[in-house]
Motif scaffolding. Sequence first.
Motif, PDB file in Angstrom:
ATOM      1  N   LEU A  64       2.314  14.949 -31.461  1.00  0.00           N
ATOM      2  CA  LEU A  64       2.551  14.622 -30.059  1.00  0.00           C
ATOM      3  C   LEU A  64       3.561  13.488 -30.004  1.00  0.00           C
ATOM      4  N   ASP A  65       4.133  13.277 -28.850  1.00  0.00           N
ATOM      5  CA  ASP A  65       5.209  12.283 -28.766  1.00  0.00           C
ATOM      6  C   ASP A  65       4.715  10.859 -28.992  1.00  0.00           C
ATOM      7  N   ILE A  66       3.391  10.637 -28.910  1.00  0.00           N
ATOM      8  CA  ILE A  66       2.885   9.297 -29.215  1.00  0.00           C
ATOM      9  C   ILE A  66       3.079   8.966 -30.692  1.00  0.00           C
TER      10      ILE A  66
ATOM     11  N   ALA B 239       8.999  18.840 -26.332  1.00  0.00           N
ATOM     12  CA  ALA B 239       7.867  18.637 -25.428  1.00  0.00           C
ATOM     13  C   ALA B 239       7.143  19.948 -25.119  1.00  0.00           C
ATOM     14  N   ALA B 240       7.896  21.030 -24.980  1.00  0.00           N
ATOM     15  CA  ALA B 240       7.293  22.307 -24.610  1.00  0.00           C
ATOM     16  C   ALA B 240       6.366  22.861 -25.690  1.00  0.00           C
ATOM     17  N   HIS B 241       6.499  22.359 -26.912  1.00  0.00           N
ATOM     18  CA  HIS B 241       5.715  22.909 -28.022  1.00  0.00           C
ATOM     19  C   HIS B 241       4.661  21.942 -28.556  1.00  0.00           C
TER      20      HIS B 241
ATOM     21  N   TYR C  84       1.784  20.575 -27.418  1.00  0.00           N
ATOM     22  CA  TYR C  84       0.354  20.827 -27.306  1.00  0.00           C
ATOM     23  C   TYR C  84      -0.059  22.110 -28.011  1.00  0.00           C
ATOM     24  N   THR C  85       0.849  23.067 -28.112  1.00  0.00           N
ATOM     25  CA  THR C  85       0.572  24.240 -28.940  1.00  0.00           C
ATOM     26  C   THR C  85       0.486  23.828 -30.405  1.00  0.00           C
ATOM     27  N   ALA C  86       1.409  22.952 -30.830  1.00  0.00           N
ATOM     28  CA  ALA C  86       1.365  22.450 -32.205  1.00  0.00           C
ATOM     29  C   ALA C  86       0.092  21.648 -32.456  1.00  0.00           C
ATOM     30  N   PHE C  87      -0.271  20.828 -31.486  1.00  0.00           N
ATOM     31  CA  PHE C  87      -1.502  20.048 -31.626  1.00  0.00           C
ATOM     32  C   PHE C  87      -2.716  20.955 -31.743  1.00  0.00           C
ATOM     33  N   ALA C  88      -2.779  21.999 -30.912  1.00  0.00           N
ATOM     34  CA  ALA C  88      -3.927  22.902 -30.927  1.00  0.00           C
ATOM     35  C   ALA C  88      -4.084  23.588 -32.278  1.00  0.00           C
ATOM     36  N   GLN C  89      -2.993  23.779 -33.002  1.00  0.00           N
ATOM     37  CA  GLN C  89      -3.099  24.325 -34.350  1.00  0.00           C
ATOM     38  C   GLN C  89      -3.485  23.242 -35.354  1.00  0.00           C
ATOM     39  N   TRP C  90      -2.752  22.140 -35.345  1.00  0.00           N
ATOM     40  CA  TRP C  90      -2.956  21.077 -36.341  1.00  0.00           C
ATOM     41  C   TRP C  90      -4.373  20.526 -36.310  1.00  0.00           C
ATOM     42  N   VAL C  91      -4.908  20.298 -35.125  1.00  0.00           N
ATOM     43  CA  VAL C  91      -6.212  19.651 -35.022  1.00  0.00           C
ATOM     44  C   VAL C  91      -7.339  20.563 -35.502  1.00  0.00           C
ATOM     45  N   THR C  92      -7.071  21.879 -35.580  1.00  0.00           N
ATOM     46  CA  THR C  92      -8.087  22.816 -36.063  1.00  0.00           C
ATOM     47  C   THR C  92      -8.030  23.011 -37.576  1.00  0.00           C
ATOM     48  N   ALA C  93      -7.151  22.297 -38.250  1.00  0.00           N
ATOM     49  CA  ALA C  93      -6.976  22.479 -39.688  1.00  0.00           C
ATOM     50  C   ALA C  93      -8.112  21.834 -40.473  1.00  0.00           C
ATOM     51  N   TYR C  94      -8.159  22.177 -41.752  1.00  0.00           N
ATOM     52  CA  TYR C  94      -8.990  21.489 -42.732  1.00  0.00           C
ATOM     53  C   TYR C  94      -8.076  20.599 -43.566  1.00  0.00           C
ATOM     54  N   PHE C  95      -8.558  19.421 -43.917  1.00  0.00           N
ATOM     55  CA  PHE C  95      -7.749  18.461 -44.657  1.00  0.00           C
ATOM     56  C   PHE C  95      -8.445  18.098 -45.964  1.00  0.00           C
ATOM     57  N   ASP C  96      -7.644  17.894 -46.993  1.00  0.00           N
ATOM     58  CA  ASP C  96      -8.163  17.515 -48.305  1.00  0.00           C
ATOM     59  C   ASP C  96      -7.975  16.013 -48.507  1.00  0.00           C
TER      60      ASP C  96
ATOM     61  N   SER D  49      -1.614  23.437 -21.295  1.00  0.00           N
ATOM     62  CA  SER D  49      -0.820  23.179 -20.090  1.00  0.00           C
ATOM     63  C   SER D  49      -0.864  21.706 -19.731  1.00  0.00           C
ATOM     64  N   ILE D  50      -1.054  21.389 -18.464  1.00  0.00           N
ATOM     65  CA  ILE D  50      -0.963  20.002 -18.007  1.00  0.00           C
ATOM     66  C   ILE D  50      -2.191  19.181 -18.405  1.00  0.00           C
ATOM     67  N   ASN D  51      -3.346  19.812 -18.575  1.00  0.00           N
ATOM     68  CA  ASN D  51      -4.572  19.042 -18.814  1.00  0.00           C
ATOM     69  C   ASN D  51      -4.542  18.215 -20.098  1.00  0.00           C
ATOM     70  N   PRO D  52      -4.089  18.769 -21.227  1.00  0.00           N
ATOM     71  CA  PRO D  52      -3.995  17.914 -22.417  1.00  0.00           C
ATOM     72  C   PRO D  52      -3.048  16.735 -22.237  1.00  0.00           C
ATOM     73  N   ALA D  53      -1.960  16.932 -21.501  1.00  0.00           N
ATOM     74  CA  ALA D  53      -1.029  15.835 -21.270  1.00  0.00           C
ATOM     75  C   ALA D  53      -1.692  14.717 -20.464  1.00  0.00           C
ATOM     76  N   LEU D  54      -2.504  15.098 -19.483  1.00  0.00           N
ATOM     77  CA  LEU D  54      -3.216  14.089 -18.701  1.00  0.00           C
ATOM     78  C   LEU D  54      -4.252  13.371 -19.548  1.00  0.00           C
ATOM     79  N   ASP D  55      -4.885  14.105 -20.469  1.00  0.00           N
ATOM     80  CA  ASP D  55      -5.812  13.459 -21.394  1.00  0.00           C
ATOM     81  C   ASP D  55      -5.091  12.419 -22.242  1.00  0.00           C
ATOM     82  N   ALA D  56      -3.935  12.804 -22.776  1.00  0.00           N
ATOM     83  CA  ALA D  56      -3.177  11.884 -23.628  1.00  0.00           C
ATOM     84  C   ALA D  56      -2.734  10.661 -22.839  1.00  0.00           C
ATOM     85  N   ASP D  57      -2.370  10.856 -21.574  1.00  0.00           N
ATOM     86  CA  ASP D  57      -1.974   9.715 -20.738  1.00  0.00           C
ATOM     87  C   ASP D  57      -3.110   8.697 -20.622  1.00  0.00           C
TER      88      ASP D  57
END
Length: 368
Positions: A204-206, A213-215, A217-229, A269-277
């Motif tokens: 995210l831009d933070i 910008a258009a991508h 939250y889609t990128a976040f929705a993938q990354w946050v669902t990952a497994y990390f080692d 859409s707009i809801n994740p952006a408002l959460d981040a704000d």
Amino acid sequence: MRTIFTLVLFIVSTVSSVSSLSQGSIVVDANGTQLTYTDSGAPDSHPYTTIFAVNGMGFNGGIFSKIQTLAPSRQLRIVAVNRRGYAGSTPLSTYEQNVILNGTADQQAEFSRNIGVELLMFMDEFIQDHNISVFNGDKNSAGGVAVVAWSIGNMAGLSAIAHIEDVPEATRSRLASRIRSLIMQESSSNALGLPAPAQNWVPLDISDPTIPAAHQYTAFAQWVTAYFDHGNLSSRDPDVISWVVPSSFTPFTIFNMTVSQYNTIVDTSINPALDADQLALAPVLEANYRASNFNSTLRGLLPHMENWFITGTRSASFGPYCIWVVEDDNAAAGGGFVNFMTIDGVNHFMHWDDPELTLSVYQSMILS
């Protein structure tokens, strides 16, 4: 208390039919603000424990549907509450959005207070509508309610507990006789109003303004669902955390969703952006976090409530890091305010990928 919880589940059969969840909405203030929800329904046996589960960023309450389906067999009722803007809940108004970005400190505090009070009023109305039983004080017995605030949903969950004094006496009394657990599941430190570490990174831009910008939250929705080692998390060394790169050997949770499930549950859409704000409201978020966990006077208004912080060993970086922060704050406050559990092998979406394990974890905390 800190617990390392490891459970291996062998699935020997597949349930061919899934019972449907009931849906509804509750008006939570005089302005007509409503919060939508899905409900697993009451188990056949009584008493049972009700869990109010609060959704995170970019995923509505549908993310809890797998544990809801299994809940009645565990003497649980799970109500997945959609925060403002998600899945039919009243969107944030233009005024509220402006307060988040440009409001005075008092206006921002009032905004956060309102979010918390709305959740309290939702729970109270549901309790009355469905005759949810009181908790008798026996930790080994069912009954009462628990609040599971997942991920950035902790902003709402902690605001609710922090503002228990701001609801009518009758509401406060009903909630005080029922709330037995507050489970902070996989919060990030900045959702608690606390600084993120220097190593912190999210798509995210933070963290990375180079992602279009258009991508984001889609990128976040993938990354946050990952497994990390990660490395040895018991070292409490931030350098052992994999801050950016997921595992190459475990499919992301999002790849375990059908297209229909994705389209129903994921919100980019707009809801994740408002959460981040809202993460910029750090002083308010921190005040809620400290009040709901470490203020003995406020905790005394909810005499049965046990607080927990849980994370997975393979979750995105913010979960394993944040548990260390809360552990340190708990120790600094004298200890005994928050309990801790680290679950081996799970990621940020344990309730989707490991619903049986998740219910076992919740029950172990609720009945502790």
